[in-house]
Design a protein around this motif. Structure first.
Motif, mmCIF file in Angstrom:
data_model
loop_
_atom_site.group_PDB
_atom_site.id
_atom_site.type_symbol
_atom_site.label_atom_id
_atom_site.label_comp_id
_atom_site.label_asym_id
_atom_site.label_seq_id
_atom_site.Cartn_x
_atom_site.Cartn_y
_atom_site.Cartn_z
ATOM 1 N N THR A 15 3.571 -7.551 -2.371
ATOM 2 C CA THR A 15 4.382 -6.331 -2.238
ATOM 3 C C THR A 15 3.485 -5.162 -1.823
ATOM 4 O O THR A 15 3.823 -4.387 -0.921
ATOM 5 N N THR A 16 2.333 -5.044 -2.483
ATOM 6 C CA THR A 16 1.405 -3.953 -2.159
ATOM 7 C C THR A 16 0.945 -4.073 -0.710
ATOM 8 O O THR A 16 0.919 -3.084 0.037
ATOM 9 N N GLY A 24 1.263 1.989 7.514
ATOM 10 C CA GLY A 24 0.355 2.112 8.654
ATOM 11 C C GLY A 24 -1.083 1.696 8.374
ATOM 12 O O GLY A 24 -1.938 1.824 9.243
ATOM 13 N N CYS A 25 -1.353 1.209 7.170
ATOM 14 C CA CYS A 25 -2.724 0.760 6.868
ATOM 15 C C CYS A 25 -2.950 -0.632 7.461
ATOM 16 O O CYS A 25 -2.006 -1.376 7.719
ATOM 17 N N SER A 26 -4.222 -0.964 7.637
ATOM 18 C CA SER A 26 -4.573 -2.298 8.108
ATOM 19 C C SER A 26 -4.875 -3.146 6.877
ATOM 20 O O SER A 26 -5.808 -2.839 6.122
ATOM 21 N N ILE A 27 -4.094 -4.198 6.656
ATOM 22 C CA ILE A 27 -4.138 -4.912 5.374
ATOM 23 C C ILE A 27 -4.613 -6.351 5.541
ATOM 24 O O ILE A 27 -4.134 -7.082 6.419
ATOM 25 N N LEU A 28 -5.502 -6.751 4.642
ATOM 26 C CA LEU A 28 -5.904 -8.157 4.566
ATOM 27 C C LEU A 28 -5.588 -8.635 3.156
ATOM 28 O O LEU A 28 -6.210 -8.204 2.183
ATOM 29 N N GLU A 180 -8.824 11.738 -3.124
ATOM 30 C CA GLU A 180 -8.249 12.141 -1.839
ATOM 31 C C GLU A 180 -7.849 10.911 -1.006
ATOM 32 O O GLU A 180 -6.803 10.893 -0.355
ATOM 33 N N THR A 181 -8.676 9.867 -1.057
ATOM 34 C CA THR A 181 -8.350 8.644 -0.306
ATOM 35 C C THR A 181 -7.060 8.015 -0.842
ATOM 36 O O THR A 181 -6.188 7.608 -0.076
ATOM 37 N N ILE A 182 -6.945 7.941 -2.163
ATOM 38 C CA ILE A 182 -5.732 7.350 -2.751
ATOM 39 C C ILE A 182 -4.514 8.174 -2.343
ATOM 40 O O ILE A 182 -3.472 7.635 -1.966
ATOM 41 N N ARG A 183 -4.652 9.482 -2.401
ATOM 42 C CA ARG A 183 -3.572 10.378 -1.993
ATOM 43 C C ARG A 183 -3.165 10.092 -0.536
ATOM 44 O O ARG A 183 -1.991 10.044 -0.211
ATOM 45 N N ARG A 184 -4.166 9.864 0.327
ATOM 46 C CA ARG A 184 -3.858 9.641 1.740
ATOM 47 C C ARG A 184 -3.230 8.266 1.961
ATOM 48 O O ARG A 184 -2.344 8.109 2.802
ATOM 49 N N TYR A 186 -1.285 6.746 -0.081
ATOM 50 C CA TYR A 186 0.105 6.846 -0.549
ATOM 51 C C TYR A 186 0.832 8.063 0.048
ATOM 52 O O TYR A 186 1.855 8.482 -0.490
ATOM 53 N N ARG A 187 0.292 8.594 1.137
ATOM 54 C CA ARG A 187 0.832 9.825 1.712
ATOM 55 C C ARG A 187 2.364 9.800 1.906
ATOM 56 O O ARG A 187 3.045 10.767 1.544
ATOM 57 N N PRO A 188 2.955 8.707 2.452
ATOM 58 C CA PRO A 188 4.414 8.734 2.631
ATOM 59 C C PRO A 188 5.153 8.967 1.309
ATOM 60 O O PRO A 188 6.177 9.638 1.294
ATOM 61 N N LEU A 189 4.635 8.447 0.215
ATOM 62 C CA LEU A 189 5.291 8.667 -1.084
ATOM 63 C C LEU A 189 5.085 10.112 -1.517
ATOM 64 O O LEU A 189 5.990 10.769 -2.040
ATOM 65 N N TYR A 190 3.882 10.581 -1.280
ATOM 66 C CA TYR A 190 3.528 11.956 -1.642
ATOM 67 C C TYR A 190 4.451 12.943 -0.929
ATOM 68 O O TYR A 190 4.983 13.880 -1.528
ATOM 69 N N LEU A 191 4.672 12.662 0.368
ATOM 70 C CA LEU A 191 5.522 13.559 1.164
ATOM 71 C C LEU A 191 6.968 13.517 0.665
ATOM 72 O O LEU A 191 7.702 14.479 0.788
ATOM 73 N N ASN A 192 7.367 12.362 0.113
ATOM 74 C CA ASN A 192 8.736 12.228 -0.415
ATOM 75 C C ASN A 192 8.878 12.785 -1.819
ATOM 76 O O ASN A 192 9.872 12.540 -2.489
#
Ligand SMILES: NC(=O)c1ccc[n+]([C@@H]2O[C@H](COP(=O)([O-])OP(=O)(O)OC[C@H]3O[C@@H](n4cnc5c(N)ncnc54)[C@H](O)[C@@H]3O)[C@@H](O)[C@H]2O)c1
Length: 434
Positions: A15-16, A24-28, A180-184, A186-192
């Motif tokens: 899920t994560t 938009g992150c690159s996930i492995l 700051e990295t964690i905030r970025r 999760y930015r879409p959640l932060y903006l919501n």
């Protein structure tokens, strides 16, 4: 675009991974189970979760989501590493942290520059400090790293929805550098305007256990009231409704049933009890929740036993094996507990679950007959027992059921039927606390 490795590709890790890929992150996503990763690389889900397969394929097609078993390489590639491995119940109810510590060792060995290590797995207070110690002890080149506690609150069956609409995001750090990295990320959640709770690591760890124990307490409480209702002739549905209308109480998690189960509440209440004992704190409420839930599961069997002179040879149709609807997860499922107890009592069972049958076969084997649908499960049955609240069980053809069964007992252990409607079909209704 952040490069993020997610270690452990179960309900939480996948899920994560999918959620962050959508951001938009690159996930492995990585796991030690070769077959799981090989299937995921073909777009095949390892478990049933509504809407997830589509999201998986979309993100794979955009090349934002990849899968691998080469965990050391994945850690080297990533800027941020999420730990999402299992923390099952271990010896004497303590959380088994072996998978987390194995991952910590590998992270320590694979550090090749500054990285942020984010713990999503549910871990007892103090575990992140141990993770830090283990990483440090294998980090021979002394690369910088930070630990973040970011517990997960998703519900199986609504996992992706919960990822995008969490009630809050908890971030525990003992150092401002990774914030700051964690905030970025999760930015879409932060903006919501999703609430973020920034705190220290120990508080963050304890928030997760406090939430799960509180929810388990609500379930155990209403189940206890339902037993009282059965004894005194009151209606738990009306009580739960009236209680829920009180804004201080709230209506959620006040649905009586066969007891709480799943991969979280049982093990997390046990683990909380254990780590409280270790620091000599009396958590009598937590102990009572565990005890009360065990009583409820056994009470389900007692109610059936009371209706038949003896269970030996009695045939029952079982509807539902998953610990709740919309998942194929049977870990600590109260339905499986009840089924096992009925088998011990000599009952003959035909069982049906829309998604969990394959998992159930691994624990129940040949001891039951696996029906192909709900009506097949109740052919010639002396009674029917609803144990999981799947939507498709909410609108059964009651006249057809009455004609297919040889007996009349209708055990509605999710209280999803109207008693009068069932009894109009010449069946005998038995719910919980009604
Ligand atoms: N399932 C939930 O609803 C839920 C909700 C919130 C929090 N949590 C917590 O999240 C954590 C994960 O839960 P889950 O339900 O996703 O577990 P899971 O059992 O579905 O998945 C765990 C995965 O980790 C993998 N794994 C184990 N050891 C590994 C290792 N050394 N390296 C790489 N992978 C490894 C396993 O193969 C498995 O695929 C637990 O701590 C759980 O308490 C779960």
């Amino acid at each position: 675009m952040f490069k993020i490795a997610v270690i452990g590709t179960g309900y939480v890790g996948l899920t994560t991974g999918i959620g962050l890929a959508n951001f938009g992150c690159s996930i492995l996503c990585m796991d030690i189970q070769e077959d799981k990763i090989s299937n995921l690389n073909k777009g095949i889900m390892p478990f049933y979760e509504p809407g997830m397969e589509e999201a998986l394929k979309v993100n794979m097609a955009c090349n934002r989501l990849n899968f691998s078993t080469k965990i050391a390489e994945g850690i080297e590639w990533a800027e941020v590493v999420f730990i999402a491995v299992g923390t099952p119940q271990g010896i004497k109810g303590k959380a088994d942290l072996s998978a987390v510590m194995n991952v910590a060792e590998l992270i320590g060995k694979s550090l090749n520059g500054y990285k942020i290590i984010v713990t999503k797995s549910t871990v007892p207070v103090g575990t992140n400090e141990k993770i830090k110690e283990v990483i440090s002890s294998f980090n021979t080149k002394k690369h910088d790293f930070d630990i973040v506690s970011n517990p997960e609150f998703l519900r199986e069956g609504r996992a992706l929805y919960d990822f995008y609409h969490p009630d809050r995001v908890v971030v525990g750090t003992d150092n401002p550098r990774p914030v700051e990295t964690i905030r970025r990320i999760y930015r879409p959640l932060y903006l919501n305007e999703i609430p973020f709770v920034f705190t220290d690591i120990r508080t963050s760890e304890l928030i997760k256990y406090s939430c799960n124990s509180f929810l388990a307490m609500k379930v155990a409480f209403i189940n206890e009231i339902s037993r009282l209702c059965d004894a005194v002739g009151a209606d738990v549905s009306k009580i739960a409704y009236a209680m829920g209308k009180d804004g201080r109480i709230g209506g959620k998690f006040l649905h009586p049933g066969p007891g709480f189960g799943g991969s979280c509440f049982p093990k997390d209440t046990e683990a909380m009890k254990m780590f409280a004992e270790e620091v000599n704190v009396d958590v009598s409420i937590i102990n009572a929740i565990i005890q009360s839930n065990n009583t409820q599961k056994e009470y389900m069997v007692e109610k059936i036993k009371k209706r038949f002179a003896r269970l030996k040879g009695i045939q029952l149709g079982i509807l539902g094996l998953a610990f709740k609807s919309e998942t194929d997860d049977i870990r600590e499922s109260p339905a499986v507990f009840v089924v096992k107890r009925l088998i011990e009592e000599g009952a003959v069972l035909r069982v049906y679950d829309p998604q969990a049958t394959e998992n159930a076969k691994l624990v129940l084997g040949e001891k039951v007959f696996y029906a192909i649908n709900e009506y097949d499960a109740i052919i010639n049955a002396d009674g029917l027992v609803i144990l999981t609240e799947w939507n498709q069980f909410r609108n059964l053809d009651l006249l057809k059921i009455a004609s297919l069964m040889r007996g009349k007992m209708f055990f509605d252990y999710r209280n999803i039927y109207d008693m009068a409607e069932v009894e109009n079909s010449s069946l005998i209704y038995e719910g919980i606390g009604r």
